[in-house]
Design an enzyme around this catalytic site. Structure first.
Site, PDB file in Angstrom:
ATOM      1  N   GLN A 102      49.585  13.110 -17.217  1.00 44.71           N
ATOM      2  CA  GLN A 102      50.579  12.255 -17.876  1.00 44.71           C
ATOM      3  C   GLN A 102      51.460  11.595 -16.824  1.00 44.71           C
ATOM      4  OE1 GLN A 102      52.358  14.608 -21.442  1.00 44.71           O
ATOM      5  NE2 GLN A 102      51.371  16.095 -20.115  1.00 44.71           N
ATOM      6  N   VAL A 104      52.733   9.344 -13.638  1.00 43.26           N
ATOM      7  CA  VAL A 104      52.469   7.971 -13.187  1.00 43.26           C
ATOM      8  C   VAL A 104      52.644   7.854 -11.673  1.00 43.26           C
ATOM      9  CG1 VAL A 104      53.162   6.971 -15.415  1.00 43.26           C
ATOM     10  CG2 VAL A 104      54.901   7.269 -13.645  1.00 43.26           C
ATOM     11  N   ASP A 105      52.824   9.023 -10.996  1.00 45.08           N
ATOM     12  CA  ASP A 105      53.213   8.985  -9.584  1.00 45.08           C
ATOM     13  C   ASP A 105      52.054   8.872  -8.590  1.00 45.08           C
ATOM     14  OD1 ASP A 105      52.140  11.624  -9.470  1.00 45.08           O
ATOM     15  OD2 ASP A 105      54.088  12.536  -9.879  1.00 45.08           O
ATOM     16  N   HIS A 120      49.310   7.827 -18.962  1.00 51.13           N
ATOM     17  CA  HIS A 120      50.534   7.030 -19.097  1.00 51.13           C
ATOM     18  C   HIS A 120      50.651   5.927 -18.057  1.00 51.13           C
ATOM     19  CE1 HIS A 120      52.542  10.593 -21.457  1.00 51.13           C
ATOM     20  NE2 HIS A 120      51.667   9.917 -22.173  1.00 51.13           N
ATOM     21  N   CYS A 131      50.317 -13.457 -19.164  1.00 53.72           N
ATOM     22  CA  CYS A 131      48.910 -13.792 -18.878  1.00 53.72           C
ATOM     23  C   CYS A 131      48.123 -12.582 -18.380  1.00 53.72           C
ATOM     24  CB  CYS A 131      48.822 -14.929 -17.864  1.00 53.72           C
ATOM     25  SG  CYS A 131      49.288 -14.438 -16.198  1.00 53.72           S
TER      26      CYS A 131
HETATM   27  P1  OAD Z   1      58.594  17.287 -19.179  1.00 51.51           P
HETATM   28  O1  OAD Z   1      59.768  16.925 -18.322  1.00 51.51           O
HETATM   29  O2  OAD Z   1      58.747  17.141 -20.643  1.00 51.51           O
HETATM   30  O3  OAD Z   1      58.185  18.812 -18.901  1.00 51.51           O
HETATM   31  C1  OAD Z   1      58.032  19.303 -17.610  1.00 51.51           C
HETATM   32  C2  OAD Z   1      57.512  20.726 -17.719  1.00 51.51           C
HETATM   33  O4  OAD Z   1      57.287  21.208 -16.406  1.00 51.51           O
HETATM   34  C3  OAD Z   1      58.492  21.706 -18.371  1.00 51.51           C
HETATM   35  O5  OAD Z   1      57.786  22.477 -19.339  1.00 51.51           O
HETATM   36  C4  OAD Z   1      58.970  22.592 -17.221  1.00 51.51           C
HETATM   37  O6  OAD Z   1      59.219  23.911 -17.628  1.00 51.51           O
HETATM   38  C5  OAD Z   1      57.773  22.531 -16.303  1.00 51.51           C
HETATM   39  N1  OAD Z   1      58.051  22.732 -14.867  1.00 51.51           N
HETATM   40  C6  OAD Z   1      59.129  22.357 -14.131  1.00 51.51           C
HETATM   41  N2  OAD Z   1      58.946  22.657 -12.845  1.00 51.51           N
HETATM   42  C7  OAD Z   1      57.732  23.239 -12.738  1.00 51.51           C
HETATM   43  C8  OAD Z   1      56.966  23.755 -11.649  1.00 51.51           C
HETATM   44  N3  OAD Z   1      57.416  23.737 -10.388  1.00 51.51           N
HETATM   45  N4  OAD Z   1      55.749  24.282 -11.928  1.00 51.51           N
HETATM   46  C9  OAD Z   1      55.267  24.319 -13.191  1.00 51.51           C
HETATM   47  N5  OAD Z   1      55.945  23.830 -14.253  1.00 51.51           N
HETATM   48  C10 OAD Z   1      57.153  23.301 -14.030  1.00 51.51           C
HETATM   49  O7  OAD Z   1      57.355  16.470 -18.600  1.00 51.51           O
HETATM   50  P2  OAD Z   1      55.994  16.066 -19.345  1.00 51.51           P
HETATM   51  O8  OAD Z   1      55.517  17.162 -20.225  1.00 51.51           O
HETATM   52  O9  OAD Z   1      55.089  15.565 -18.295  1.00 51.51           O
HETATM   53  O10 OAD Z   1      56.175   9.880 -20.747  1.00 51.51           O
HETATM   54  O11 OAD Z   1      56.488  14.860 -20.232  1.00 51.51           O
HETATM   55  C11 OAD Z   1      55.557  14.102 -20.945  1.00 51.51           C
HETATM   56  C12 OAD Z   1      55.958  12.662 -20.986  1.00 51.51           C
HETATM   57  O12 OAD Z   1      57.317  12.533 -21.435  1.00 51.51           O
HETATM   58  C13 OAD Z   1      55.987  11.970 -19.627  1.00 51.51           C
HETATM   59  O13 OAD Z   1      54.713  11.550 -19.194  1.00 51.51           O
HETATM   60  C14 OAD Z   1      56.891  10.812 -19.890  1.00 51.51           C
HETATM   61  C15 OAD Z   1      57.980  11.500 -20.665  1.00 51.51           C
HETATM   62  O14 OAD Z   1      58.717  10.698 -21.516  1.00 51.51           O
HETATM   63  C16 OAD Z   1      56.120   8.574 -20.431  1.00 51.51           C
HETATM   64  O15 OAD Z   1      56.704   8.120 -19.469  1.00 51.51           O
HETATM   65  C17 OAD Z   1      55.294   7.785 -21.369  1.00 51.51           C
END
Ligand code: OAD
Length: 259
Positions: A102, A104-105, A120, A131
């Site tokens: 998910q 984008v980095d 994403h 365009c």
């Molecule tokens: P979230 O910010 O919702 O969740 C990050 C998860 O990573 C959490 O469950 C944390 O507990 C966990 N976490 C943090 N540090 C960690 C580490 N070092 N090792 C393992 N886990 C760790 O991020 P996403 O689930 O990716 O969408 O969010 C989904 C989407 O919501 C993103 O792609 C973005 C956002 O809005 C778009 O931009 C379309």
């Protein structure tokens, strides 16, 4: 240190033909890229509606463009971490491996992973909303620098936006279709560093489970799917994934330590 102690997990991993991993912002946290949710998350301080929607982009183009340039600057100065590298290694040794992200980095690709399914989009890509002309990040930076209002336009006059999925937008069709397909075929499914709160990505572990996949979650906290997974490995992915890789290598080589 052995991290997989559960006998079923060992057997499932050892016999897996297809392993699928879904990653979220947590895997890049140890590289220094902020996550979205949680105490330190971006959405705690900023409003997604004001920054990550097409309406916001049209209403406040300069602010949205500036925010994306700021995030790119952060990403530019980061490096993949051991979690990214462990998944690159897994791709090399698993019979079949698919990586869905998910994020984008672009850090998986920088770690050497190939054929990454980006649900994403990618923040370093841009296109014209009029365009559809594509702009590399270097081309975009050039236009950004030379536009006094920091609102880069395409030669056709249209606004140029980042190639990311905003709230309310559909995911790239090809990517989500492939993600669904490989999730259905997964023997083992790894859900790594995602809060599993944003659909349709959050459906993928559940789809895999419905198709008898063994689900392993790697996260520093419990999430929306923790009660449904087969094994929850608590901790930072940069530490857990290299250990998991070590165990996997021993398992497939039939090493002594697992007998
Ligand atoms: P979230 O910010 O919702 O969740 C990050 C998860 O990573 C959490 O469950 C944390 O507990 C966990 N976490 C943090 N540090 C960690 C580490 N070092 N090792 C393992 N886990 C760790 O991020 P996403 O689930 O990716 O969408 O969010 C989904 C989407 O919501 C993103 O792609 C973005 C956002 O809005 C778009 O931009 C379309």
């Amino acid at each position: 240190m052995q991290i997989i102690k559960d006998e079923t997990a060992m057997q499932r991993l050892k016999n897996a033909y297809r392993i699928v991993a879904l990653t979220g912002a947590g895997i890049s946290a140890e590289s220094g890229i902020p996550t979205f949710r949680g105490e330190e998350g971006l959405w705690k301080k900023l409003s997604p509606q004001e920054l990550a929607s097409f309406e916001a982009f049209i209403k406040n183009t300069a602010m949205v463009s500036e925010w994306y340039q700021h995030r790119r600057e952060i990403i530019h100065h980061t490096q993949p971490n051991n979690g990214h590298y462990a998944l690159k290694e897994l791709q090399e040794i698993a019979p079949q491996f698919d990586l869905i992200t998910q994020n984008v980095d672009g850090l998986h690709q920088r770690a050497g992973s190939t054929d990454v399914i980006e649900l994403h989009g990618n923040i370093m890509e841009n296109y014209c909303i009029n365009c559809n002309q594509r702009y590399s990040q270097d081309e975009f930076d050039e236009l950004y620098r030379h536009n006094p209002n920091h609102v880069p336009h395409c030669y056709c006059g249209g606004l140029i936006r980042p190639n990311v999925v905003w709230f309310g937008e559909a995911l790239p069709e090809e990517s989500i279709e492939k993600a669904y397909r490989v999730s259905q075929e997964a023997d083992v499914f790894l859900s790594i560093g995602t809060s599993a709160q944003v659909s349709p990505a959050s459906n993928l572990p559940l789809i895999a489970k419905q198709h008898n996949s063994y689900i392993i979650e790697v996260n520093t906290s419990r999430t929306a799917i923790s009660d449904l997974v087969d094994l929850h490995l608590k901790g930072p992915s940069g530490e857990i994934l290299p250990l998991l890789m070590d165990d996997y290598q021993h398992l497939i080589n039939g090493a002594e330590r697992f007998r």
